[in-house]
Design a protein around this motif. Structure first.
Motif, PDB file in Angstrom:
ATOM      1  N   PRO A  69      42.233 -16.769  -3.027  1.00  0.00           N
ATOM      2  CA  PRO A  69      41.114 -17.438  -2.341  1.00  0.00           C
ATOM      3  C   PRO A  69      41.558 -18.570  -1.425  1.00  0.00           C
ATOM      4  N   PHE A  70      42.633 -19.266  -1.779  1.00  0.00           N
ATOM      5  CA  PHE A  70      43.123 -20.341  -0.901  1.00  0.00           C
ATOM      6  C   PHE A  70      43.605 -19.778   0.434  1.00  0.00           C
ATOM      7  N   LEU A  71      44.292 -18.635   0.401  1.00  0.00           N
ATOM      8  CA  LEU A  71      44.765 -18.016   1.634  1.00  0.00           C
ATOM      9  C   LEU A  71      43.606 -17.448   2.449  1.00  0.00           C
ATOM     10  N   ILE A  72      42.628 -16.861   1.766  1.00  0.00           N
ATOM     11  CA  ILE A  72      41.472 -16.299   2.466  1.00  0.00           C
ATOM     12  C   ILE A  72      40.710 -17.391   3.201  1.00  0.00           C
ATOM     13  N   ILE A  73      40.487 -18.513   2.529  1.00  0.00           N
ATOM     14  CA  ILE A  73      39.778 -19.632   3.159  1.00  0.00           C
ATOM     15  C   ILE A  73      40.580 -20.182   4.324  1.00  0.00           C
ATOM     16  N   THR A  74      41.892 -20.306   4.140  1.00  0.00           N
ATOM     17  CA  THR A  74      42.746 -20.871   5.190  1.00  0.00           C
ATOM     18  C   THR A  74      42.715 -20.027   6.451  1.00  0.00           C
ATOM     19  N   TYR A  75      42.837 -18.706   6.320  1.00  0.00           N
ATOM     20  CA  TYR A  75      42.786 -17.854   7.502  1.00  0.00           C
ATOM     21  C   TYR A  75      41.396 -17.846   8.125  1.00  0.00           C
ATOM     22  N   SER A  76      40.367 -18.004   7.310  1.00  0.00           N
ATOM     23  CA  SER A  76      39.017 -18.107   7.853  1.00  0.00           C
ATOM     24  C   SER A  76      38.832 -19.382   8.664  1.00  0.00           C
ATOM     25  N   LEU A  77      39.606 -20.418   8.334  1.00  0.00           N
ATOM     26  CA  LEU A  77      39.555 -21.694   9.055  1.00  0.00           C
ATOM     27  C   LEU A  77      40.581 -21.767  10.173  1.00  0.00           C
ATOM     28  N   ASP A  78      41.075 -20.623  10.632  1.00  0.00           N
ATOM     29  CA  ASP A  78      42.028 -20.573  11.739  1.00  0.00           C
ATOM     30  C   ASP A  78      43.329 -21.282  11.373  1.00  0.00           C
ATOM     31  N   ASP A  79      43.862 -20.947  10.205  1.00  0.00           N
ATOM     32  CA  ASP A  79      45.157 -21.433   9.715  1.00  0.00           C
ATOM     33  C   ASP A  79      45.166 -22.900   9.298  1.00  0.00           C
ATOM     34  N   ARG A  80      44.026 -23.513   9.221  1.00  0.00           N
ATOM     35  CA  ARG A  80      44.002 -24.921   8.758  1.00  0.00           C
ATOM     36  C   ARG A  80      44.088 -24.937   7.236  1.00  0.00           C
ATOM     37  N   TRP A  81      45.015 -25.744   6.696  1.00  0.00           N
ATOM     38  CA  TRP A  81      45.233 -25.835   5.254  1.00  0.00           C
ATOM     39  C   TRP A  81      44.573 -27.113   4.729  1.00  0.00           C
ATOM     40  N   PRO A  82      43.429 -27.004   4.037  1.00  0.00           N
ATOM     41  CA  PRO A  82      42.719 -28.209   3.601  1.00  0.00           C
ATOM     42  C   PRO A  82      42.964 -28.610   2.151  1.00  0.00           C
TER      43      PRO A  82
END
Length: 367
Positions: A105-118
Motif C-alpha cells: 500500500p505504501f508503494l501504491i499510494i506513492t505512485y498515485s502521488l506521482d512518486d512523492r514519498w510522504p
C-alpha cells in the motif's frame, strides 16, 4: 519528459554528483549539478507509464497475495498435526510473502502521488529492506525445499537423520539470519531525499554512493541468486536422473513421492523462470549500463524500461508461493476441503445428537 545525463568516466571520478538523473517520475532520482549539463549530452524520454503500470500491478499483487498467504498461515496454525519439514519451509515462505505484501500500500499510494514519498525515512528503509528480504529469503527457502526433496529422492536412507523437523527449523533460522546479514547494507543505501522540493525514496542510493552500491549489488546477486540457483540446478539434475531410472527407483521412492518430486521440480523451475531469472538479468543489465555511463540513449532507455517492468513482476511470487503449499504440503488440499465443508454444513439440527463416526471412535480408543 525525463532528462538523463551521461557524464564521462573522468568527470565522475572528479565529482560524485554527475551520475545518472532519472527525473521526477523515477525511483532512481539523482541529484544533478546543472552546470555540467552544458558539457554533456542529455537523453530524454517519458516514464509516465510507471504511474499507471506499477500502481495497477502492485494493487493486483496486494489483492491476491494478502488473502492467499493469510489463508495458508491460518490453515497451518489451526492444524493439529505436527508440521512436516516441507510445511515448516513453506510456512516461513508465506511469512516472508506476507511481510512484503503488507508494504505494497505504501508503494501504491506513492505512485498515485506521482512518486512523492510522504511516509518518512524509516518506512522508506523498511519497504526497501522487506522487498529484498522477501526476494532473497524466498530464493533460499526454495533452495532448502529443493535440497530436502533431493535428499529424499536420491539418498532416502542415508539422509534420514538430516531430514528431521529439528534440522528444518535450523535451516529456516540460518536462512533468515543469512538474509538479514546480506541485506543490512540496504538500510544504509536506501533513504529519502528532496528533489525539486519533493521528498522521494531512493530505490538504489544517492549518486555519491552509487559505485559502492553497484559493487554491493553484484555481490548480492552472486551470493543471493546465482549460487542458490546453481545448487537447485544440480539437485534437480540429479533428481531427474534418479527419477528416470526404471522400476528400481520407483520401488525405492514410491509413486506418491515420485509424483511430489516431479511437482517440486516443475513448480520451482517455473517460479524461477517467471520471476527471479528475468528480474536479475534486467536489473544487472540496468545497473551495468548506469555504471559504465553508456552514451547510447536507446540502450539506456531499453534497460530502464525492462528493469521497471520486471521489478513488480518478481513480486508475483508472493501470489504463486501459496500454490506450492497446496501442491507440495502434506494433505493440505484435503484439510482445506474438509474445513470448507464443515463451514458449509454448519450446525446439526437441534435435539438430534450427532453420532461419532466409527473410525473416529476407534482412533479415540487407541489414543
Amino acid at each position: 519528459m525525463l532528462s538523463i545525463l551521461f557524464p564521462s568516466r573522468g568527470s565522475r571520478r572528479r565529482s560524485c554528483r554527475g551520475v545518472l538523473l532519472l527525473g521526477r517520475a523515477s525511483w532512481d532520482m539523482e541529484k544533478l549539478d546543472m552546470n555540467t549539463s552544458q558539457e554533456q549530452g542529455l537523453c530524454q524520454f517519458s516514464e509516465k507509464y510507471k504511474q499507471v503500470y506499477l500502481s495497477i500491478t502492485y494493487s493486483i499483487i496486494f489483492i491476491l497475495g494478502l488473502p492467499l498467504n493469510g489463508t495458508v498461515l491460518w490453515l497451518s496454525w489451526c492444524q493439529t498435526k505436527r508440521w512436516s519439514c516441507a510445511t515448516i519451509y513453506l510456512v516461513n515462505l508465506m511469512v516472508a510473502d506476507l511481510l512484503y505484501v503488507l508494504t505494497l500500500p505504501f508503494l501504491i499510494i506513492t505512485y498515485s502521488l506521482d512518486d512523492r514519498w510522504p511516509f518518512g525515512d524509516l518506512l522508506c528503509k523498511l519497504v526497501r529492506f522487506l522487498f529484498y528480504t522477501n526476494l532473497y529469503g524466498s530464493i533460499l527457502l526454495l533452495t532448502c525445499i529443493s535440497v530436502h526433496r533431493f535428499l529424499g529422492v536420491c539418498h532416502p536412507l542415508r539422509s534420514l537423520p538430516y531430514r528431521t523437523r529439528r534440522h528444518a527449523w535450523l535451516g529456516t533460522g540460518a536462512t533468515w539470519a543469512l538474509v538479514v546479514l546480506q541485506l543490512l547494507p540496504t538500510l544504509a543505501f536506501s533513504h529519502t531525499d528532496y528533489i525539486n522540493g519533493q521528498m522521494i525514496c531512493y530505490d538504489t542510493t544517492n549518486p555519491e554512493n552509487f559505485d559502492r552500491f553497484f559493487a554491493y549489488s553484484i555481490a548480492l546477486t552472486l551470493s543471493g541468486f546465482v549460487f542458490p540457483s546453481l545448487v537447485i540446478l544440480v539437485c534437480y539434475s540429479l533428481m531427474v536422473r534418479s527419477l528416470t531410472k526404471p522400476e528400481e527407483n520407483l520401488m525405492r521412492t514410491g509413486s506418491t513421492a515420485r509424483a511430489k518430486s516431479i511437482r517440486t521440480i516443475l513448480l520451482v523451475c517455473g517460479l524461477f523462470a517467471l520471476c527471479f531469472v528475468p528480474f536479475h538479468i534486467t536489473r544487472s543489465f540496468y545497473l551495468i549500463i548506469r555504471f559504465l555511463l553508456s552514451q547510447d540513449c536507446e540502450l539506456l532507455m531499453a534497460a530502464s524500461v525492462a528493469y521497471k517492468i520486471w521489478r513488480p513482476l518478481v513480486s508475483v511470487s508472493s501470489c504463486l508461493n501459496p500454490v506450492l503449499y497446496f501442491l507440495l504440503g502434506d494433505n493440505n488440499r484435503v484439510r482445506l476441503l474438509q474445513k470448507l465443508r464443515q463451514n458449509k454444513v454448519g450446525k446439526h439440527p437441534a435435539g438430534r445428537k450427532q453420532e461419532m463416526p466409527r473410525d473416529a471412535r476407534i482412533w479415540v480408543l487407541l489414543r
